[in-house]
Design a protein around this motif. Sequence first.
Motif, PDB file in Angstrom:
ATOM      1  N   GLN A 134       6.077  16.736 -12.162  1.00 41.14           N
ATOM      2  CA  GLN A 134       5.667  16.986 -13.545  1.00 41.14           C
ATOM      3  C   GLN A 134       5.940  15.753 -14.399  1.00 41.14           C
ATOM      4  O   GLN A 134       5.085  15.341 -15.193  1.00 41.14           O
ATOM      5  N   VAL A 135       7.108  15.151 -14.249  1.00 38.35           N
ATOM      6  CA  VAL A 135       7.452  13.959 -15.020  1.00 38.35           C
ATOM      7  C   VAL A 135       6.500  12.816 -14.659  1.00 38.35           C
ATOM      8  O   VAL A 135       6.052  12.067 -15.533  1.00 38.35           O
ATOM      9  N   PHE A 136       6.174  12.677 -13.387  1.00 34.45           N
ATOM     10  CA  PHE A 136       5.213  11.670 -12.921  1.00 34.45           C
ATOM     11  C   PHE A 136       3.872  11.849 -13.642  1.00 34.45           C
ATOM     12  O   PHE A 136       3.310  10.894 -14.191  1.00 34.45           O
ATOM     13  N   VAL A 137       3.359  13.069 -13.666  1.00 35.54           N
ATOM     14  CA  VAL A 137       2.079  13.361 -14.333  1.00 35.54           C
ATOM     15  C   VAL A 137       2.189  13.062 -15.830  1.00 35.54           C
ATOM     16  O   VAL A 137       1.310  12.415 -16.409  1.00 35.54           O
ATOM     17  N   ILE A 138       3.258  13.500 -16.461  1.00 35.40           N
ATOM     18  CA  ILE A 138       3.458  13.244 -17.888  1.00 35.40           C
ATOM     19  C   ILE A 138       3.495  11.740 -18.151  1.00 35.40           C
ATOM     20  O   ILE A 138       2.866  11.250 -19.095  1.00 35.40           O
ATOM     21  N   MET A 183      -3.997  18.586   3.272  1.00 34.21           N
ATOM     22  CA  MET A 183      -3.168  18.906   2.134  1.00 34.21           C
ATOM     23  C   MET A 183      -3.355  20.363   1.754  1.00 34.21           C
ATOM     24  O   MET A 183      -4.468  20.844   1.686  1.00 34.21           O
ATOM     25  N   SER A 184      -2.271  21.038   1.482  1.00 33.92           N
ATOM     26  CA  SER A 184      -2.397  22.417   1.025  1.00 33.92           C
ATOM     27  C   SER A 184      -2.661  22.406  -0.472  1.00 33.92           C
ATOM     28  O   SER A 184      -2.334  21.476  -1.173  1.00 33.92           O
ATOM     29  N   TRP A 244      -9.139  13.657 -11.490  1.00 33.85           N
ATOM     30  CA  TRP A 244      -8.198  12.848 -10.728  1.00 33.85           C
ATOM     31  C   TRP A 244      -7.245  13.766  -9.980  1.00 33.85           C
ATOM     32  O   TRP A 244      -7.199  14.969 -10.230  1.00 33.85           O
ATOM     33  N   THR A 245      -6.525  13.208  -9.032  1.00 30.83           N
ATOM     34  CA  THR A 245      -5.639  14.019  -8.193  1.00 30.83           C
ATOM     35  C   THR A 245      -4.256  13.387  -8.071  1.00 30.83           C
ATOM     36  O   THR A 245      -4.095  12.176  -8.221  1.00 30.83           O
ATOM     37  N   VAL A 246      -3.302  14.257  -7.759  1.00 33.72           N
ATOM     38  CA  VAL A 246      -1.940  13.841  -7.439  1.00 33.72           C
ATOM     39  C   VAL A 246      -1.586  14.472  -6.101  1.00 33.72           C
ATOM     40  O   VAL A 246      -1.830  15.667  -5.891  1.00 33.72           O
ATOM     41  N   ARG A 247      -1.033  13.677  -5.190  1.00 33.68           N
ATOM     42  CA  ARG A 247      -0.541  14.166  -3.905  1.00 33.68           C
ATOM     43  C   ARG A 247       0.971  14.010  -3.872  1.00 33.68           C
ATOM     44  O   ARG A 247       1.479  12.927  -4.161  1.00 33.68           O
ATOM     45  N   ALA A 248       1.652  15.096  -3.517  1.00 32.75           N
ATOM     46  CA  ALA A 248       3.118  15.076  -3.434  1.00 32.75           C
ATOM     47  C   ALA A 248       3.574  16.226  -2.562  1.00 32.75           C
ATOM     48  O   ALA A 248       3.044  17.339  -2.669  1.00 32.75           O
ATOM     49  N   GLY A 249       4.531  15.968  -1.701  1.00 29.66           N
ATOM     50  CA  GLY A 249       5.125  17.028  -0.894  1.00 29.66           C
ATOM     51  C   GLY A 249       4.121  17.788  -0.046  1.00 29.66           C
ATOM     52  O   GLY A 249       4.269  18.995   0.137  1.00 29.66           O
ATOM     53  N   GLY A 250       3.091  17.117   0.449  1.00 30.21           N
ATOM     54  CA  GLY A 250       2.099  17.779   1.285  1.00 30.21           C
ATOM     55  C   GLY A 250       1.087  18.615   0.517  1.00 30.21           C
ATOM     56  O   GLY A 250       0.300  19.333   1.122  1.00 30.21           O
ATOM     57  N   ARG A 251       1.089  18.521  -0.800  1.00 32.27           N
ATOM     58  CA  ARG A 251       0.144  19.275  -1.631  1.00 32.27           C
ATOM     59  C   ARG A 251      -0.725  18.317  -2.425  1.00 32.27           C
ATOM     60  O   ARG A 251      -0.333  17.183  -2.689  1.00 32.27           O
ATOM     61  N   GLU A 252      -1.869  18.820  -2.825  1.00 33.22           N
ATOM     62  CA  GLU A 252      -2.750  18.057  -3.699  1.00 33.22           C
ATOM     63  C   GLU A 252      -3.005  18.871  -4.956  1.00 33.22           C
ATOM     64  O   GLU A 252      -3.336  20.053  -4.890  1.00 33.22           O
ATOM     65  N   TYR A 253      -2.827  18.225  -6.091  1.00 33.12           N
ATOM     66  CA  TYR A 253      -3.015  18.852  -7.391  1.00 33.12           C
ATOM     67  C   TYR A 253      -4.206  18.175  -8.073  1.00 33.12           C
ATOM     68  O   TYR A 253      -4.257  16.944  -8.139  1.00 33.12           O
ATOM     69  N   ALA A 254      -5.140  18.960  -8.573  1.00 31.37           N
ATOM     70  CA  ALA A 254      -6.344  18.430  -9.202  1.00 31.37           C
ATOM     71  C   ALA A 254      -6.238  18.530 -10.720  1.00 31.37           C
ATOM     72  O   ALA A 254      -5.793  19.555 -11.257  1.00 31.37           O
ATOM     73  N   THR A 272       1.762   5.086  -8.016  1.00 25.25           N
ATOM     74  CA  THR A 272       2.652   5.475  -6.931  1.00 25.25           C
ATOM     75  C   THR A 272       4.045   5.684  -7.499  1.00 25.25           C
ATOM     76  O   THR A 272       4.545   4.830  -8.244  1.00 25.25           O
ATOM     77  N   MET A 273       4.668   6.823  -7.166  1.00 26.93           N
ATOM     78  CA  MET A 273       6.043   7.092  -7.569  1.00 26.93           C
ATOM     79  C   MET A 273       6.939   6.875  -6.362  1.00 26.93           C
ATOM     80  O   MET A 273       6.736   7.489  -5.307  1.00 26.93           O
ATOM     81  N   LEU A 274       7.921   5.992  -6.544  1.00 26.66           N
ATOM     82  CA  LEU A 274       8.882   5.663  -5.491  1.00 26.66           C
ATOM     83  C   LEU A 274      10.257   6.162  -5.885  1.00 26.66           C
ATOM     84  O   LEU A 274      10.643   6.083  -7.054  1.00 26.66           O
ATOM     85  N   ASP A 275      11.021   6.663  -4.896  1.00 26.56           N
ATOM     86  CA  ASP A 275      12.394   7.062  -5.198  1.00 26.56           C
ATOM     87  C   ASP A 275      13.299   5.836  -5.105  1.00 26.56           C
ATOM     88  O   ASP A 275      12.836   4.724  -4.813  1.00 26.56           O
ATOM     89  N   ASP A 276      14.595   6.028  -5.341  1.00 31.60           N
ATOM     90  CA  ASP A 276      15.524   4.909  -5.362  1.00 31.60           C
ATOM     91  C   ASP A 276      15.692   4.242  -4.009  1.00 31.60           C
ATOM     92  O   ASP A 276      16.201   3.130  -3.918  1.00 31.60           O
ATOM     93  N   GLY A 277      15.222   4.864  -2.939  1.00 32.47           N
ATOM     94  CA  GLY A 277      15.252   4.251  -1.610  1.00 32.47           C
ATOM     95  C   GLY A 277      13.948   3.553  -1.257  1.00 32.47           C
ATOM     96  O   GLY A 277      13.805   3.004  -0.170  1.00 32.47           O
ATOM     97  N   GLY A 278      12.967   3.583  -2.171  1.00 30.20           N
ATOM     98  CA  GLY A 278      11.691   2.929  -1.937  1.00 30.20           C
ATOM     99  C   GLY A 278      10.649   3.796  -1.240  1.00 30.20           C
ATOM    100  O   GLY A 278       9.554   3.328  -0.940  1.00 30.20           O
ATOM    101  N   ALA A 279      10.981   5.066  -0.991  1.00 32.35           N
ATOM    102  CA  ALA A 279      10.031   5.968  -0.334  1.00 32.35           C
ATOM    103  C   ALA A 279       9.014   6.500  -1.342  1.00 32.35           C
ATOM    104  O   ALA A 279       9.355   6.775  -2.498  1.00 32.35           O
ATOM    105  N   VAL A 280       7.775   6.645  -0.906  1.00 31.80           N
ATOM    106  CA  VAL A 280       6.721   7.197  -1.762  1.00 31.80           C
ATOM    107  C   VAL A 280       6.946   8.699  -1.908  1.00 31.80           C
ATOM    108  O   VAL A 280       7.009   9.428  -0.925  1.00 31.80           O
ATOM    109  N   VAL A 281       7.065   9.153  -3.148  1.00 31.74           N
ATOM    110  CA  VAL A 281       7.275  10.573  -3.455  1.00 31.74           C
ATOM    111  C   VAL A 281       5.963  11.225  -3.866  1.00 31.74           C
ATOM    112  O   VAL A 281       5.689  12.371  -3.511  1.00 31.74           O
ATOM    113  N   ALA A 282       5.145  10.487  -4.629  1.00 29.65           N
ATOM    114  CA  ALA A 282       3.864  11.026  -5.117  1.00 29.65           C
ATOM    115  C   ALA A 282       2.896   9.883  -5.364  1.00 29.65           C
ATOM    116  O   ALA A 282       3.314   8.750  -5.619  1.00 29.65           O
ATOM    117  N   GLU A 283       1.607  10.224  -5.280  1.00 23.03           N
ATOM    118  CA  GLU A 283       0.557   9.250  -5.568  1.00 23.03           C
ATOM    119  C   GLU A 283      -0.518   9.922  -6.402  1.00 23.03           C
ATOM    120  O   GLU A 283      -0.845  11.086  -6.177  1.00 23.03           O
TER     121      GLU A 283
END
Length: 163
Positions: free
Chosen positions: A144-148, A1-2, A89-99, A69-80
């Motif tokens: 951001q909305v996921f984290v909020i 993860m970048s 704690w951490t959030v992973r999304a789009g190949g990045r990790e946010y602490a 876990t955040m899923l889009d309307d197609g059921g794909a995982v967008v963020a965890e």
Amino acid sequence: MSRLPLGSYRGVMINAERTGFWGRHYVLTREGGAVVTTWDIGKWASGGGFALDGREYKVRPNAWGTRYTMLDDGGAVVAEAERAGRKQWTVRAGGREYAFRRASLLSLDQQLVDGERVIGSVKRTSAWTGALAADLPGLPTAVQVFVIGIVITQWNAAAAASA
């Protein structure tokens, strides 16, 4: 993860405010009042969902409320999110990790960090209404909305436990 790129970039703050005292919805707005979306609290006050840019997102927690876990309307995982509600704690999304980490032992405010450097935050702006302000530079709006949403869920759980 970048990792989140370093820099002095400050994002546009997002404010969240409950639509009524007992409301199950939070309206998220940018500075200046432009509506971003509405966070709909889940039926049992864990998880929830929102619509953004014509897409629907659902946020689902595990049984302990520590993994989301955040899923889009197609059921794909967008963020965890991992270890939500813990000191770090951490959030992973789009190949990045946010602490993230809790601002202090007695505070529920959260800080976005890069190593030891604080680069963003989610802070309660009103204990009475549950309103909050989030400054999360570098995160895509949906993340951001996921984290909020996670922070709102955690704060509501803490309030229910103390009641």
